[in-house]
Write a protein that holds these residues in place. Structure first.
Motif, PDB file in Angstrom:
ATOM      1  N   UNK A  45       0.793  -1.139  -0.161  1.00 42.63           N
ATOM      2  CA  UNK A  45       0.069   0.097  -0.030  1.00 42.63           C
ATOM      3  C   UNK A  45       0.847   1.191   0.034  1.00 42.63           C
ATOM      4  N   UNK A  46       0.665   2.231  -0.743  1.00 45.33           N
ATOM      5  CA  UNK A  46       1.373   3.596  -1.009  1.00 45.33           C
ATOM      6  C   UNK A  46       1.051   4.240   0.288  1.00 45.33           C
ATOM      7  N   UNK A  47       1.958   5.093   0.886  1.00 52.00           N
ATOM      8  CA  UNK A  47       1.956   5.865   1.848  1.00 52.00           C
ATOM      9  C   UNK A  47       0.976   7.059   1.796  1.00 52.00           C
ATOM     10  N   UNK A  48      -0.165   7.242   2.572  1.00 51.22           N
ATOM     11  CA  UNK A  48      -1.103   8.298   2.250  1.00 51.22           C
ATOM     12  C   UNK A  48      -0.563   9.407   2.911  1.00 51.22           C
ATOM     13  N   UNK A  49      -0.921  10.575   2.412  1.00 49.80           N
ATOM     14  CA  UNK A  49      -0.535  12.009   2.993  1.00 49.80           C
ATOM     15  C   UNK A  49      -1.246  12.096   4.489  1.00 49.80           C
ATOM     16  N   UNK A  50      -0.495  12.950   5.255  1.00 43.85           N
ATOM     17  CA  UNK A  50      -1.089  13.212   6.587  1.00 43.85           C
ATOM     18  C   UNK A  50      -2.376  13.975   6.494  1.00 43.85           C
ATOM     19  N   UNK A  51      -2.700  14.905   5.444  1.00 44.18           N
ATOM     20  CA  UNK A  51      -3.776  15.508   5.570  1.00 44.18           C
ATOM     21  C   UNK A  51      -4.891  14.531   5.034  1.00 44.18           C
ATOM     22  N   UNK A  52      -4.583  13.717   4.170  1.00 43.50           N
ATOM     23  CA  UNK A  52      -5.390  12.551   3.857  1.00 43.50           C
ATOM     24  C   UNK A  52      -5.870  11.723   5.151  1.00 43.50           C
TER      25      UNK A  52
END
Length: 140
Positions: free
Chosen positions: A1-8
């Motif tokens: 799984x790709x790293x999701x952004x912190x705002x996401x």
């Protein structure tokens, strides 16, 4: 799984309807940067040595980027901006470094970082108690 952004991730927590779902969302996306950001946002012992509000800054990158993750690498530098973090740092230099950091990250990340700095995270249902219950060793 790709790293999701912190705002996401914060957005996903806000969308969750119950405390249990919010807790499950935090656990699902758990990583060291998220924990550090939560610690800086909710630990009452960490006091930012920066003026409240938004300093003047400008982002030079692509604002249409769908999943900006620049903030991940910079979370480790947040100690520079809190009491006891780096006592040799002059206030003007501290503020300059913070503005430089804001200008190097995506606007959505900069907005989140400013909320953390002012300890006013705008994420529905994300509270000290939720973070403390999800990660018991993170907060006092």
């Amino acid at each position: 799984m790709a790293t999701e952004s912190l705002p996401f991730i914060f957005g996903e927590v806000a969308k969750a309807k119950t405390k249990d779902l919010k807790k499950a969302t935090l656990i699902k996306y758990d990583n060291s940067a998220l924990r550090e950001l939560l610690r800086y946002a909710f630990d009452p012992n960490l006091k930012f040595l920066l003026p409240p509000g938004t300093p003047p800054h400008r982002y030079a990158g692509d604002t249409k980027e769908p999943n900006p993750t620049y903030l991940y690498g910079l979370v480790r530098k947040l100690y520079l901006f809190v009491e006891g973090g780096n006592t040799a740092l002059k206030q003007a230099r501290r503020e300059y470094l913070f503005i430089e950091m804001l200008e190097s990250i995506h606007p959505s990340e900069a907005e989140l970082l400013l909320q953390v700095k002012d300890k006013k995270v705008k994420c529905r249902g994300l509270t000290y108690n939720l973070v403390k219950n999800t990660f018991p060793d993170l907060l006092p």
